[in-house]
Design an enzyme around this catalytic site. Structure first.
Site, mmCIF file in Angstrom:
data_model
loop_
_atom_site.group_PDB
_atom_site.id
_atom_site.type_symbol
_atom_site.label_atom_id
_atom_site.label_comp_id
_atom_site.label_asym_id
_atom_site.label_seq_id
_atom_site.Cartn_x
_atom_site.Cartn_y
_atom_site.Cartn_z
ATOM 1 N N GLU A 152 0.862 -11.837 30.917
ATOM 2 C CA GLU A 152 2.299 -11.631 31.160
ATOM 3 C C GLU A 152 2.922 -12.780 31.956
ATOM 4 O O GLU A 152 4.146 -12.907 31.995
ATOM 5 C CB GLU A 152 2.522 -10.285 31.861
ATOM 6 N N HIS B 9 2.389 -1.946 19.877
ATOM 7 C CA HIS B 9 2.949 -3.302 19.871
ATOM 8 C C HIS B 9 1.767 -4.272 19.872
ATOM 9 O O HIS B 9 1.451 -4.889 20.879
ATOM 10 C CB HIS B 9 3.845 -3.533 21.094
ATOM 11 N N TYR C 146 7.617 -12.596 2.238
ATOM 12 C CA TYR C 146 8.401 -13.541 3.032
ATOM 13 C C TYR C 146 8.225 -14.973 2.533
ATOM 14 O O TYR C 146 7.136 -15.364 2.126
ATOM 15 C CB TYR C 146 7.982 -13.469 4.505
ATOM 16 N N ASP D 18 7.099 -6.669 21.807
ATOM 17 C CA ASP D 18 7.596 -6.170 23.100
ATOM 18 C C ASP D 18 7.854 -7.353 24.042
ATOM 19 O O ASP D 18 8.883 -7.425 24.714
ATOM 20 C CB ASP D 18 6.595 -5.169 23.723
#
Ligand SMILES: [Zn+2]
Ligand SMILES: [Zn+2]
Length: 424
Positions: free
Chosen positions: A397, A121, A320, A126
Protein backbone atom coordinates in the site's frame (compact mmCIF):
# COMPACT_ATOMS: atom_id res chain seq x y z
CA UNK A 1 7.01 -10.96 -18.57
CA UNK A 2 9.39 -10.36 -15.68
CA UNK A 3 11.28 -7.11 -16.19
CA UNK A 4 14.51 -6.86 -14.23
CA UNK A 5 14.05 -5.00 -10.95
CA UNK A 6 16.02 -1.81 -11.40
CA UNK A 7 14.63 0.69 -8.98
CA UNK A 8 14.80 1.15 -5.26
CA UNK A 9 11.77 0.43 -3.13
CA UNK A 10 9.60 3.30 -2.01
CA UNK A 11 8.93 6.88 -2.99
CA UNK A 12 11.82 9.30 -3.07
CA UNK A 13 11.43 12.84 -1.87
CA UNK A 14 10.50 15.92 -3.87
CA UNK A 15 11.78 16.50 -7.38
CA UNK A 16 15.42 17.46 -7.68
CA UNK A 17 16.10 21.10 -8.59
CA UNK A 18 16.01 22.11 -12.23
CA UNK A 19 13.35 19.61 -13.27
CA UNK A 20 9.95 20.17 -14.83
CA UNK A 21 7.84 18.41 -12.19
CA UNK A 22 5.62 20.45 -9.93
CA UNK A 23 7.55 20.56 -6.66
CA UNK A 24 6.08 19.12 -3.52
CA UNK A 25 3.84 16.56 -5.22
CA UNK A 26 5.36 13.46 -3.57
CA UNK A 27 5.15 15.13 -0.17
CA UNK A 28 1.52 16.10 -0.70
CA UNK A 29 0.75 12.61 -2.00
CA UNK A 30 2.25 11.05 1.10
CA UNK A 31 0.05 13.28 3.23
CA UNK A 32 -2.95 11.77 1.44
CA UNK A 33 -1.67 8.21 1.78
CA UNK A 34 -3.47 7.25 5.00
CA UNK A 35 -6.79 8.38 3.56
CA UNK A 36 -6.10 6.52 0.30
CA UNK A 37 -5.26 3.32 2.18
CA UNK A 38 -8.47 3.62 4.25
CA UNK A 39 -10.56 4.05 1.08
CA UNK A 40 -8.78 1.18 -0.65
CA UNK A 41 -9.50 -1.11 2.30
CA UNK A 42 -13.16 -0.09 2.44
CA UNK A 43 -13.48 -0.85 -1.27
CA UNK A 44 -11.56 -4.10 -0.84
CA UNK A 45 -13.96 -5.29 1.86
CA UNK A 46 -17.01 -4.83 -0.34
CA UNK A 47 -16.09 -5.84 -3.91
CA UNK A 48 -18.70 -5.82 -6.69
CA UNK A 49 -18.56 -7.26 -10.20
CA UNK A 50 -19.62 -6.12 -13.64
CA UNK A 51 -21.22 -2.91 -14.82
CA UNK A 52 -23.50 -2.26 -11.84
CA UNK A 53 -21.52 -1.47 -8.69
CA UNK A 54 -23.81 0.69 -6.54
CA UNK A 55 -21.92 0.39 -3.24
CA UNK A 56 -18.58 1.04 -4.94
CA UNK A 57 -20.03 4.05 -6.74
CA UNK A 58 -21.36 5.38 -3.41
CA UNK A 59 -17.91 5.16 -1.77
CA UNK A 60 -16.29 6.98 -4.71
CA UNK A 61 -18.96 9.72 -4.73
CA UNK A 62 -18.59 10.22 -0.97
CA UNK A 63 -14.81 10.42 -1.28
CA UNK A 64 -15.03 13.08 -4.02
CA UNK A 65 -17.59 15.13 -2.13
CA UNK A 66 -16.58 18.70 -1.33
CA UNK A 67 -13.73 18.93 -3.86
CA UNK A 68 -15.61 21.28 -6.18
CA UNK A 69 -15.76 18.82 -9.08
CA UNK A 70 -18.52 18.64 -11.65
CA UNK A 71 -19.85 15.11 -11.20
CA UNK A 72 -21.87 12.92 -13.54
CA UNK A 73 -22.93 9.34 -13.06
CA UNK A 74 -23.54 6.78 -15.81
CA UNK A 75 -26.86 5.61 -17.22
CA UNK A 76 -26.07 2.10 -18.48
CA UNK A 77 -23.43 1.52 -15.81
CA UNK A 78 -22.58 2.84 -12.36
CA UNK A 79 -19.70 5.00 -13.53
CA UNK A 80 -18.55 8.30 -12.05
CA UNK A 81 -17.13 11.08 -14.23
CA UNK A 82 -15.72 14.06 -12.34
CA UNK A 83 -14.32 17.18 -13.99
CA UNK A 84 -11.94 19.62 -12.34
CA UNK A 85 -11.53 23.04 -13.95
CA UNK A 86 -8.24 24.90 -13.55
CA UNK A 87 -7.75 28.64 -13.22
CA UNK A 88 -8.07 29.31 -16.94
CA UNK A 89 -9.33 27.67 -20.08
CA UNK A 90 -7.04 25.12 -21.69
CA UNK A 91 -6.69 21.51 -22.80
CA UNK A 92 -8.28 18.49 -21.14
CA UNK A 93 -6.46 15.47 -19.75
CA UNK A 94 -8.35 12.36 -18.64
CA UNK A 95 -7.22 10.07 -15.79
CA UNK A 96 -8.89 6.71 -15.36
CA UNK A 97 -9.47 4.11 -12.63
CA UNK A 98 -11.48 0.93 -13.10
CA UNK A 99 -13.86 -0.15 -10.35
CA UNK A 100 -14.86 -3.81 -10.68
CA UNK A 101 -13.75 -6.98 -8.91
CA UNK A 102 -13.41 -10.62 -10.01
CA UNK A 103 -15.28 -13.89 -9.34
CA UNK A 104 -12.55 -15.14 -7.00
CA UNK A 105 -12.78 -16.26 -3.37
CA UNK A 106 -10.14 -14.35 -1.43
CA UNK A 107 -7.43 -16.35 0.32
CA UNK A 108 -5.09 -13.63 1.63
CA UNK A 109 -5.99 -13.70 5.32
CA UNK A 110 -5.93 -9.89 5.36
CA UNK A 111 -7.86 -8.10 8.12
CA UNK A 112 -9.74 -6.17 5.41
CA UNK A 113 -10.33 -9.19 3.13
CA UNK A 114 -13.48 -9.39 1.02
CA UNK A 115 -16.66 -9.98 3.00
CA UNK A 116 -18.36 -11.41 -0.07
CA UNK A 117 -17.54 -15.04 -0.76
CA UNK A 118 -16.68 -15.56 -4.41
CA UNK A 119 -15.89 -11.91 -5.17
CA UNK A 120 -12.49 -10.26 -4.70
CA UNK A 121 -10.57 -7.18 -5.82
CA UNK A 122 -7.87 -9.49 -7.18
CA UNK A 123 -6.87 -7.10 -9.99
CA UNK A 124 -6.13 -4.11 -7.75
CA UNK A 125 -8.95 -1.91 -9.05
CA UNK A 126 -9.63 -0.92 -5.41
CA UNK A 127 -6.13 0.63 -5.37
CA UNK A 128 -6.80 2.36 -8.71
CA UNK A 129 -9.91 4.08 -7.31
CA UNK A 130 -8.14 5.11 -4.11
CA UNK A 131 -5.22 6.57 -6.07
CA UNK A 132 -7.47 8.46 -8.46
CA UNK A 133 -9.45 9.97 -5.58
CA UNK A 134 -6.08 10.99 -4.08
CA UNK A 135 -4.99 12.57 -7.38
CA UNK A 136 -8.31 14.43 -7.58
CA UNK A 137 -7.82 15.74 -4.06
CA UNK A 138 -4.24 16.79 -4.78
CA UNK A 139 -5.11 18.50 -8.08
CA UNK A 140 -8.22 20.18 -6.66
CA UNK A 141 -6.00 21.84 -4.03
CA UNK A 142 -3.83 23.16 -6.88
CA UNK A 143 -6.58 24.22 -9.26
CA UNK A 144 -5.40 27.86 -9.21
CA UNK A 145 -1.98 26.81 -10.55
CA UNK A 146 -2.95 25.31 -13.90
CA UNK A 147 -4.93 26.07 -17.03
CA UNK A 148 -7.22 23.43 -18.52
CA UNK A 149 -9.32 20.61 -17.14
CA UNK A 150 -8.81 17.18 -15.64
CA UNK A 151 -11.47 14.50 -16.12
CA UNK A 152 -11.47 11.67 -13.56
CA UNK A 153 -12.99 8.57 -15.13
CA UNK A 154 -14.18 5.90 -12.65
CA UNK A 155 -15.16 2.91 -14.76
CA UNK A 156 -17.04 -0.30 -13.93
CA UNK A 157 -16.87 -3.46 -16.03
CA UNK A 158 -13.19 -3.66 -17.00
CA UNK A 159 -13.08 -7.44 -16.50
CA UNK A 160 -14.64 -8.46 -19.80
CA UNK A 161 -17.68 -6.15 -19.80
CA UNK A 162 -16.32 -3.39 -22.06
CA UNK A 163 -17.06 -0.72 -19.42
CA UNK A 164 -14.71 1.83 -21.04
CA UNK A 165 -16.56 1.48 -24.35
CA UNK A 166 -19.89 2.10 -22.59
CA UNK A 167 -18.47 5.23 -20.94
CA UNK A 168 -17.16 6.50 -24.29
CA UNK A 169 -20.66 5.96 -25.74
CA UNK A 170 -22.04 8.00 -22.82
CA UNK A 171 -19.65 10.86 -23.58
CA UNK A 172 -16.76 10.55 -21.11
CA UNK A 173 -14.30 11.83 -23.72
CA UNK A 174 -16.33 15.07 -24.04
CA UNK A 175 -17.13 15.40 -20.30
CA UNK A 176 -15.17 18.65 -19.89
CA UNK A 177 -17.11 20.38 -22.65
CA UNK A 178 -14.41 19.73 -25.23
CA UNK A 179 -12.81 16.51 -26.34
CA UNK A 180 -10.06 15.07 -24.12
CA UNK A 181 -6.62 15.83 -25.56
CA UNK A 182 -4.83 13.03 -23.71
CA UNK A 183 -5.56 10.12 -21.36
CA UNK A 184 -3.57 8.26 -18.73
CA UNK A 185 -4.12 5.25 -16.48
CA UNK A 186 -2.03 3.30 -13.99
CA UNK A 187 -2.45 -0.43 -13.35
CA UNK A 188 -0.90 -1.83 -10.17
CA UNK A 189 1.43 -4.80 -10.62
CA UNK A 190 2.50 -7.04 -7.71
CA UNK A 191 5.37 -8.53 -9.75
CA UNK A 192 7.21 -5.23 -10.16
CA UNK A 193 9.14 -3.36 -7.42
CA UNK A 194 6.87 -1.13 -5.33
CA UNK A 195 6.74 2.51 -6.36
CA UNK A 196 8.19 1.99 -9.85
CA UNK A 197 6.41 2.91 -13.10
CA UNK A 198 6.75 0.82 -16.28
CA UNK A 199 5.59 1.56 -19.80
CA UNK A 200 6.66 1.46 -23.42
CA UNK A 201 5.72 3.25 -26.62
CA UNK A 202 3.47 1.25 -28.94
CA UNK A 203 1.75 -1.94 -27.74
CA UNK A 204 1.73 -2.21 -23.94
CA UNK A 205 -0.90 -4.96 -23.71
CA UNK A 206 -2.51 -7.38 -26.16
CA UNK A 207 -5.81 -7.70 -27.95
CA UNK A 208 -7.79 -10.56 -26.47
CA UNK A 209 -10.31 -12.63 -28.43
CA UNK A 210 -12.12 -15.87 -27.66
CA UNK A 211 -12.59 -18.64 -30.18
CA UNK A 212 -14.70 -21.77 -30.25
CA UNK A 213 -14.66 -24.69 -32.66
CA UNK A 214 -17.37 -27.34 -32.83
CA UNK A 215 -16.46 -30.47 -34.77
CA UNK A 216 -19.43 -32.32 -36.24
CA UNK A 217 -18.83 -36.02 -36.86
CA UNK A 218 -21.22 -38.95 -36.60
CA UNK A 219 -21.62 -40.90 -33.40
CA UNK A 220 -21.67 -44.67 -33.05
CA UNK A 221 -20.51 -47.69 -31.06
CA UNK A 222 -17.01 -47.29 -29.66
CA UNK A 223 -16.13 -50.83 -30.80
CA UNK A 224 -16.83 -50.00 -34.46
CA UNK A 225 -15.35 -46.59 -35.30
CA UNK A 226 -15.38 -47.43 -39.03
CA UNK A 227 -19.17 -47.14 -38.94
CA UNK A 228 -18.98 -43.65 -37.39
CA UNK A 229 -17.09 -40.43 -37.98
CA UNK A 230 -15.25 -39.84 -34.71
CA UNK A 231 -14.98 -36.08 -33.89
CA UNK A 232 -12.59 -36.66 -30.94
CA UNK A 233 -9.32 -37.28 -32.84
CA UNK A 234 -10.33 -34.52 -35.26
CA UNK A 235 -10.63 -32.05 -32.38
CA UNK A 236 -7.25 -33.19 -31.01
CA UNK A 237 -5.64 -32.69 -34.42
CA UNK A 238 -7.17 -29.22 -34.66
CA UNK A 239 -5.59 -28.30 -31.30
CA UNK A 240 -2.14 -29.29 -32.57
CA UNK A 241 -2.67 -27.74 -36.01
CA UNK A 242 -3.64 -24.42 -34.41
CA UNK A 243 -0.39 -24.36 -32.42
CA UNK A 244 1.65 -25.17 -35.52
CA UNK A 245 -0.25 -22.55 -37.52
CA UNK A 246 0.70 -19.81 -35.02
CA UNK A 247 4.41 -20.70 -35.00
CA UNK A 248 4.58 -21.02 -38.81
CA UNK A 249 2.57 -17.98 -39.85
CA UNK A 250 4.10 -15.17 -37.78
CA UNK A 251 7.39 -13.36 -38.25
CA UNK A 252 9.86 -13.70 -35.40
CA UNK A 253 9.28 -10.12 -34.27
CA UNK A 254 5.49 -10.43 -34.34
CA UNK A 255 3.82 -12.00 -31.32
CA UNK A 256 0.68 -13.96 -30.65
CA UNK A 257 -0.48 -16.46 -28.08
CA UNK A 258 -3.15 -19.01 -28.85
CA UNK A 259 -4.21 -21.25 -25.96
CA UNK A 260 -6.87 -23.92 -26.17
CA UNK A 261 -8.26 -23.96 -22.65
CA UNK A 262 -11.36 -26.12 -23.00
CA UNK A 263 -11.81 -29.40 -24.80
CA UNK A 264 -15.04 -31.35 -24.38
CA UNK A 265 -16.66 -34.36 -26.00
CA UNK A 266 -18.69 -37.42 -25.18
CA UNK A 267 -20.74 -38.85 -22.37
CA UNK A 268 -19.73 -42.51 -22.03
CA UNK A 269 -16.71 -44.74 -22.67
CA UNK A 270 -18.65 -47.00 -25.03
CA UNK A 271 -20.05 -44.25 -27.26
CA UNK A 272 -18.43 -42.24 -30.04
CA UNK A 273 -20.04 -38.81 -29.72
CA UNK A 274 -21.56 -36.79 -32.56
CA UNK A 275 -19.59 -33.64 -31.71
CA UNK A 276 -16.49 -32.37 -29.96
CA UNK A 277 -15.80 -28.81 -28.91
CA UNK A 278 -12.72 -26.78 -28.20
CA UNK A 279 -12.35 -23.19 -27.08
CA UNK A 280 -9.63 -20.82 -26.03
CA UNK A 281 -8.07 -17.39 -26.18
CA UNK A 282 -6.09 -15.55 -28.84
CA UNK A 283 -3.77 -12.67 -27.87
CA UNK A 284 -2.18 -10.45 -30.50
CA UNK A 285 -0.27 -7.14 -30.62
CA UNK A 286 -1.15 -5.84 -34.07
CA UNK A 287 -4.52 -5.48 -35.78
CA UNK A 288 -3.47 -7.05 -39.13
CA UNK A 289 -2.06 -10.10 -37.31
CA UNK A 290 -5.26 -10.33 -35.30
CA UNK A 291 -7.42 -10.37 -38.45
CA UNK A 292 -5.13 -12.86 -40.19
CA UNK A 293 -5.27 -15.28 -37.25
CA UNK A 294 -9.06 -15.02 -37.02
CA UNK A 295 -9.21 -16.26 -40.61
CA UNK A 296 -6.54 -18.88 -40.00
CA UNK A 297 -8.42 -20.41 -37.04
CA UNK A 298 -11.43 -21.02 -39.28
CA UNK A 299 -9.30 -22.29 -42.17
CA UNK A 300 -7.39 -24.78 -40.00
CA UNK A 301 -10.57 -26.04 -38.31
CA UNK A 302 -12.42 -26.51 -41.60
CA UNK A 303 -9.41 -28.06 -43.35
CA UNK A 304 -8.54 -30.59 -40.65
CA UNK A 305 -12.18 -31.59 -40.25
CA UNK A 306 -12.59 -32.01 -44.01
CA UNK A 307 -9.51 -34.23 -44.15
CA UNK A 308 -11.37 -36.71 -41.93
CA UNK A 309 -14.80 -36.41 -43.49
CA UNK A 310 -16.13 -34.25 -40.64
CA UNK A 311 -17.17 -30.61 -40.61
CA UNK A 312 -16.28 -27.80 -38.21
CA UNK A 313 -17.89 -24.53 -37.19
CA UNK A 314 -15.44 -21.88 -35.98
CA UNK A 315 -16.47 -18.65 -34.28
CA UNK A 316 -14.32 -15.84 -32.90
CA UNK A 317 -15.73 -13.46 -30.30
CA UNK A 318 -13.87 -10.18 -30.52
CA UNK A 319 -12.63 -8.86 -27.18
CA UNK A 320 -10.53 -5.82 -26.22
CA UNK A 321 -8.27 -4.15 -28.78
CA UNK A 322 -4.50 -3.80 -28.42
CA UNK A 323 -3.54 -1.22 -25.76
CA UNK A 324 -1.27 1.15 -27.69
CA UNK A 325 0.71 3.89 -25.94
CA UNK A 326 1.36 7.13 -27.80
CA UNK A 327 5.11 7.68 -28.22
CA UNK A 328 5.21 11.36 -27.23
CA UNK A 329 2.91 10.81 -24.25
CA UNK A 330 4.98 7.81 -23.10
CA UNK A 331 8.02 10.05 -23.17
CA UNK A 332 6.19 12.65 -21.09
CA UNK A 333 5.20 10.00 -18.52
CA UNK A 334 8.77 8.67 -18.27
CA UNK A 335 10.27 12.16 -17.87
CA UNK A 336 7.63 13.31 -15.41
CA UNK A 337 7.91 10.14 -13.33
CA UNK A 338 11.70 10.46 -13.17
CA UNK A 339 11.39 14.11 -12.12
CA UNK A 340 8.68 13.43 -9.54
CA UNK A 341 9.62 10.06 -8.03
CA UNK A 342 13.31 9.88 -8.91
CA UNK A 343 15.13 8.52 -11.99
CA UNK A 344 14.98 4.91 -10.77
CA UNK A 345 11.20 4.98 -10.67
CA UNK A 346 10.76 5.53 -14.43
CA UNK A 347 11.29 2.35 -16.42
CA UNK A 348 10.94 1.40 -20.04
CA UNK A 349 8.91 -1.82 -20.15
CA UNK A 350 11.06 -4.25 -22.15
CA UNK A 351 8.18 -6.11 -23.85
CA UNK A 352 4.39 -5.91 -24.01
CA UNK A 353 2.29 -8.07 -21.71
CA UNK A 354 -0.16 -10.48 -23.34
CA UNK A 355 -2.92 -9.55 -20.88
CA UNK A 356 -5.62 -7.15 -22.11
CA UNK A 357 -7.23 -3.90 -20.93
CA UNK A 358 -10.34 -2.05 -22.03
CA UNK A 359 -8.54 1.28 -21.50
CA UNK A 360 -7.43 0.35 -25.04
CA UNK A 361 -10.77 1.80 -26.26
CA UNK A 362 -9.82 5.18 -24.75
CA UNK A 363 -6.29 5.04 -26.20
CA UNK A 364 -7.73 4.21 -29.61
CA UNK A 365 -9.67 7.48 -29.50
CA UNK A 366 -7.26 9.79 -27.63
CA UNK A 367 -3.43 9.78 -27.46
CA UNK A 368 -2.12 8.74 -24.07
CA UNK A 369 -0.70 5.80 -22.17
CA UNK A 370 -1.29 3.06 -19.67
CA UNK A 371 1.57 2.32 -17.28
CA UNK A 372 2.13 -0.38 -14.69
CA UNK A 373 2.77 0.75 -11.14
CA UNK A 374 4.91 -1.73 -9.23
CA UNK A 375 3.29 -2.75 -5.94
CA UNK A 376 5.18 -5.88 -4.89
CA UNK A 377 4.31 -6.66 -1.25
CA UNK A 378 7.20 -5.87 1.12
CA UNK A 379 7.68 -9.47 2.28
CA UNK A 380 8.10 -10.87 -1.26
CA UNK A 381 10.44 -10.70 -4.24
CA UNK A 382 8.64 -9.43 -7.37
CA UNK A 383 8.98 -12.73 -9.24
CA UNK A 384 7.44 -14.76 -6.40
CA UNK A 385 4.56 -12.47 -5.40
CA UNK A 386 1.07 -13.77 -6.17
CA UNK A 387 0.00 -12.36 -9.54
CA UNK A 388 -3.01 -10.28 -10.45
CA UNK A 389 -6.23 -12.37 -10.50
CA UNK A 390 -4.81 -14.76 -7.87
CA UNK A 391 -6.87 -15.41 -4.74
CA UNK A 392 -3.69 -14.61 -2.78
CA UNK A 393 -2.84 -11.34 -4.56
CA UNK A 394 -1.68 -8.61 -2.17
CA UNK A 395 -0.15 -5.17 -2.75
CA UNK A 396 2.28 -2.85 -1.02
CA UNK A 397 0.00 0.00 0.00
CA UNK A 398 3.05 2.33 0.18
CA UNK A 399 2.89 2.35 -3.61
CA UNK A 400 -0.40 4.26 -3.49
CA UNK A 401 1.38 7.55 -2.67
CA UNK A 402 3.71 7.05 -5.64
CA UNK A 403 0.69 6.40 -7.87
CA UNK A 404 -1.12 9.52 -6.65
CA UNK A 405 1.96 11.68 -7.24
CA UNK A 406 2.55 10.13 -10.67
CA UNK A 407 -1.04 10.64 -11.88
CA UNK A 408 -1.14 14.23 -10.65
CA UNK A 409 2.31 15.03 -12.05
CA UNK A 410 1.49 13.57 -15.47
CA UNK A 411 -1.75 15.58 -15.67
CA UNK A 412 0.04 18.81 -14.67
CA UNK A 413 2.95 18.18 -17.03
CA UNK A 414 0.62 17.53 -19.96
CA UNK A 415 -1.44 20.67 -19.28
CA UNK A 416 1.70 22.78 -18.77
CA UNK A 417 3.25 21.43 -21.97
CA UNK A 418 0.14 22.26 -23.96
CA UNK A 419 -0.28 25.76 -22.60
CA UNK A 420 3.43 26.57 -22.33
CA UNK A 421 2.89 27.50 -18.68
CA UNK A 422 4.87 25.40 -16.23
CA UNK A 423 2.78 24.24 -13.27
CA UNK A 424 3.67 26.11 -10.14
ZN1 LIG B 1 -7.89 -7.97 -14.31
ZN1 LIG C 1 -7.17 -4.86 -13.95
Amino acid sequence: MTPPPRAAHGTPDAAPPGTTAAPGLPREARRLAAEAVALRRALHRGPEQGLDLPATQRLVLDALDGLGLEIRTGRALSSVTATLAGAADGPTVLLRADMDALPVTEDTGLSFASRTTGVMHACGHDAHMAMLVGAARLLAARRETFAGRVVFMFQPGEEGEHGARHMIEEGVLEASGSRADAAFALHVHPNLPAGTVWLRPGPQMAASDRFRVVVHGRGGHASAPHTACDPVPVACEIVLALQTMVTRSLAADDSAVLSVTRLTAGTATGVIPDTAELAGTLRTLAEPTRQRLHEAIARVAHGVAAAHGATAEATVETGYPVTVNDTAFTDLVLRTTADTLGPGAANLLPAPQMTAEDFSYVLRAVPGALAFLGACPPDREPHEAASLHSSRMTLDEDALAAGIACEAAVALAFLAGRTGEPAR
